[in-house]
Design a protein around this motif. Sequence first.
Motif, PDB file in Angstrom:
ATOM      1  N   ILE A   1     -19.877 -43.604   5.302  1.00 44.69           N
ATOM      2  CA  ILE A   1     -20.311 -42.527   4.412  1.00 44.69           C
ATOM      3  C   ILE A   1     -19.166 -41.519   4.264  1.00 44.69           C
ATOM      4  N   PRO A   2     -18.433 -41.559   3.160  1.00 39.18           N
ATOM      5  CA  PRO A   2     -17.335 -40.623   2.967  1.00 39.18           C
ATOM      6  C   PRO A   2     -17.813 -39.271   2.446  1.00 39.18           C
ATOM      7  N   VAL A   3     -17.034 -38.250   2.762  1.00 37.58           N
ATOM      8  CA  VAL A   3     -17.257 -36.913   2.207  1.00 37.58           C
ATOM      9  C   VAL A   3     -16.394 -36.774   0.966  1.00 37.58           C
ATOM     10  N   VAL A   4     -16.997 -36.346  -0.145  1.00 38.65           N
ATOM     11  CA  VAL A   4     -16.242 -36.188  -1.391  1.00 38.65           C
ATOM     12  C   VAL A   4     -16.451 -34.793  -1.959  1.00 38.65           C
ATOM     13  N   ALA A   5     -15.474 -34.357  -2.754  1.00 39.96           N
ATOM     14  CA  ALA A   5     -15.571 -33.056  -3.414  1.00 39.96           C
ATOM     15  C   ALA A   5     -15.499 -33.191  -4.919  1.00 39.96           C
ATOM     16  N   SER A   6     -15.578 -34.444  -5.420  1.00 43.19           N
ATOM     17  CA  SER A   6     -15.516 -34.665  -6.866  1.00 43.19           C
ATOM     18  C   SER A   6     -16.303 -35.901  -7.259  1.00 43.19           C
ATOM     19  N   VAL A   7     -16.723 -35.942  -8.508  1.00 39.27           N
ATOM     20  CA  VAL A   7     -17.435 -37.100  -9.043  1.00 39.27           C
ATOM     21  C   VAL A   7     -16.513 -38.308  -9.100  1.00 39.27           C
ATOM     22  N   ALA A   8     -15.270 -38.102  -9.521  1.00 38.01           N
ATOM     23  CA  ALA A   8     -14.335 -39.217  -9.656  1.00 38.01           C
ATOM     24  C   ALA A   8     -14.143 -39.950  -8.329  1.00 38.01           C
ATOM     25  N   LEU A   9     -13.995 -39.193  -7.245  1.00 37.84           N
ATOM     26  CA  LEU A   9     -13.812 -39.831  -5.938  1.00 37.84           C
ATOM     27  C   LEU A   9     -15.081 -40.551  -5.500  1.00 37.84           C
ATOM     28  N   ALA A  10     -16.235 -39.973  -5.777  1.00 40.99           N
ATOM     29  CA  ALA A  10     -17.499 -40.635  -5.432  1.00 40.99           C
ATOM     30  C   ALA A  10     -17.607 -41.990  -6.117  1.00 40.99           C
ATOM     31  N   LYS A  11     -17.267 -42.052  -7.387  1.00 45.23           N
ATOM     32  CA  LYS A  11     -17.347 -43.313  -8.139  1.00 45.23           C
ATOM     33  C   LYS A  11     -16.342 -44.326  -7.603  1.00 45.23           C
ATOM     34  N   ARG A  12     -15.153 -43.849  -7.253  1.00 46.94           N
ATOM     35  CA  ARG A  12     -14.130 -44.767  -6.740  1.00 46.94           C
ATOM     36  C   ARG A  12     -14.558 -45.350  -5.398  1.00 46.94           C
ATOM     37  N   LEU A  13     -15.147 -44.523  -4.542  1.00 45.46           N
ATOM     38  CA  LEU A  13     -15.555 -45.001  -3.222  1.00 45.46           C
ATOM     39  C   LEU A  13     -16.803 -45.878  -3.288  1.00 45.46           C
ATOM     40  N   GLU A  14     -17.636 -45.664  -4.272  1.00 42.35           N
ATOM     41  CA  GLU A  14     -18.763 -46.584  -4.459  1.00 42.35           C
ATOM     42  C   GLU A  14     -18.247 -47.990  -4.716  1.00 42.35           C
ATOM     43  N   ARG A  15     -17.180 -48.094  -5.481  1.00 40.35           N
ATOM     44  CA  ARG A  15     -16.632 -49.412  -5.820  1.00 40.35           C
ATOM     45  C   ARG A  15     -16.041 -50.131  -4.614  1.00 40.35           C
ATOM     46  N   VAL A  16     -15.599 -49.402  -3.591  1.00 41.78           N
ATOM     47  CA  VAL A  16     -15.022 -50.078  -2.423  1.00 41.78           C
ATOM     48  C   VAL A  16     -16.080 -50.448  -1.391  1.00 41.78           C
ATOM     49  N   GLY A  17     -17.359 -50.090  -1.646  1.00 46.54           N
ATOM     50  CA  GLY A  17     -18.435 -50.604  -0.802  1.00 46.54           C
ATOM     51  C   GLY A  17     -19.008 -49.668   0.233  1.00 46.54           C
ATOM     52  N   VAL A  18     -18.870 -48.351   0.047  1.00 48.91           N
ATOM     53  CA  VAL A  18     -19.477 -47.430   1.015  1.00 48.91           C
ATOM     54  C   VAL A  18     -20.992 -47.465   0.879  1.00 48.91           C
ATOM     55  N   ASP A  19     -21.691 -46.947   1.883  1.00 48.91           N
ATOM     56  CA  ASP A  19     -23.145 -47.047   1.934  1.00 48.91           C
ATOM     57  C   ASP A  19     -23.870 -45.820   1.394  1.00 48.91           C
ATOM     58  N   ALA A  20     -23.235 -44.687   1.405  1.00 51.34           N
ATOM     59  CA  ALA A  20     -23.806 -43.445   0.891  1.00 51.34           C
ATOM     60  C   ALA A  20     -22.643 -42.491   0.657  1.00 51.34           C
ATOM     61  N   ILE A  21     -22.940 -41.365   0.044  1.00 53.98           N
ATOM     62  CA  ILE A  21     -21.903 -40.373  -0.289  1.00 53.98           C
ATOM     63  C   ILE A  21     -22.351 -39.001   0.204  1.00 53.98           C
ATOM     64  N   ILE A  22     -21.458 -38.268   0.857  1.00 57.18           N
ATOM     65  CA  ILE A  22     -21.702 -36.867   1.174  1.00 57.18           C
ATOM     66  C   ILE A  22     -20.971 -36.039   0.127  1.00 57.18           C
ATOM     67  N   ALA A  23     -21.718 -35.360  -0.732  1.00 62.88           N
ATOM     68  CA  ALA A  23     -21.135 -34.499  -1.762  1.00 62.88           C
ATOM     69  C   ALA A  23     -21.081 -33.080  -1.212  1.00 62.88           C
ATOM     70  N   GLU A  24     -19.867 -32.613  -0.915  1.00 64.84           N
ATOM     71  CA  GLU A  24     -19.697 -31.341  -0.223  1.00 64.84           C
ATOM     72  C   GLU A  24     -19.122 -30.282  -1.157  1.00 64.84           C
ATOM     73  N   GLY A  25     -19.866 -29.204  -1.332  1.00 67.96           N
ATOM     74  CA  GLY A  25     -19.419 -28.112  -2.170  1.00 67.96           C
ATOM     75  C   GLY A  25     -18.476 -27.167  -1.464  1.00 67.96           C
ATOM     76  N   MET A  26     -17.856 -26.281  -2.226  1.00 65.84           N
ATOM     77  CA  MET A  26     -16.838 -25.383  -1.701  1.00 65.84           C
ATOM     78  C   MET A  26     -17.408 -24.273  -0.827  1.00 65.84           C
ATOM     79  N   GLU A  27     -18.743 -24.181  -0.704  1.00 68.24           N
ATOM     80  CA  GLU A  27     -19.353 -23.202   0.188  1.00 68.24           C
ATOM     81  C   GLU A  27     -19.150 -23.548   1.655  1.00 68.24           C
ATOM     82  N   SER A  28     -18.781 -24.780   1.915  1.00 67.64           N
ATOM     83  CA  SER A  28     -18.679 -25.255   3.303  1.00 67.64           C
ATOM     84  C   SER A  28     -17.485 -24.643   4.017  1.00 67.64           C
TER      85      SER A  28
END
Length: 316
Positions: free
Chosen positions: A115-142
């Motif tokens: 499960i990768p941590v991403v800060a953008s839609v583009a990276l989320a889509k790219r990592l979906e293609r390599v076979g990850v199981d879920a996505i952590i979408a982390e905003g700049m409030e963190s």
Amino acid sequence: MLRSKLCQLLEIEYPILQGGMAWVATAELAAAVSNAGGLGVIGAGHMPGDALLREIRKAKNLTNKPFGVNIMLMSPFVKDVMEVVINERIPVVTTGAGNPGEYIPRLKEIGTKVIPVVASVALAKRLERVGVDAIIAEGMESGGHVGDVTTMALVPQVVDAVNLPVIAAGGIADARGVVAAFALGAEGVQIGSRFVASTECTAHYRYKEAVLKAKERSTVITGRFSGHPVRILANKLSRAFDELERQGAPPEEFDRLGAGKLRAAVCEGDIENGSVMIGQIAGMVNSVKPVAEIMEEIIRELPNVTSRISGIVGDS
């Protein structure tokens, strides 16, 4: 009450992950979160493999529940760390600062969820293609390393862009944040800053005190122009970073200034010259409590939050 795909995927009771904060997310904290029904995560940070192995073995002595390891893919020890994770058959790996694609086949062989941590839609889509199981979408409030999109804006766009469970992160500290994340389409949440102020967290007491004193505007983002922006509490270190930015210093100057500063804050309690990484929700954190109490409060308040929303929205 919490019927989430994430619970089934990770074999946990509540769809709440603990952030893999370097130096902060030790075996003690990870085990406590897992024992409370969430998924505890050991933050490997820049640990060498043998140090991570000690943390994993310690966590296994503290809990019989699933827990994960967060791996910074830019770490110089990443290959050794991956070997430890694979040999110890860790059920969940969260990743940051890179693409875990080259490690996925071996992790999948032992059933590890990636499960990768991403800060953008583009990276989320790219990592979906390599076979990850879920996505952590982390905003700049963190706290810590951040992107430039807020959680409320990022999460629904990632949800719409991928066909994977999405976990919302950044700015979530209580039941209201959890319900908001579900409303945005997430299947779960990742909470970091709130768990810093827990009795099981081994961070220095001065680090915790600084968090308790913080307000909603106490954090700043340092290193915007270095390519590695980081959210920390404003202090002497943050002002030194500001001065480097005014001078137009090269990236290596920022790296030199920041080297070892997180450890200085977390382990030695240097809250003026150290890097006190914490999210914008620090102003909501007013007490240090056991992890079990923090989790219980969140779960207990969920029906009250959803009931209030139902009262406002009503039936059409």
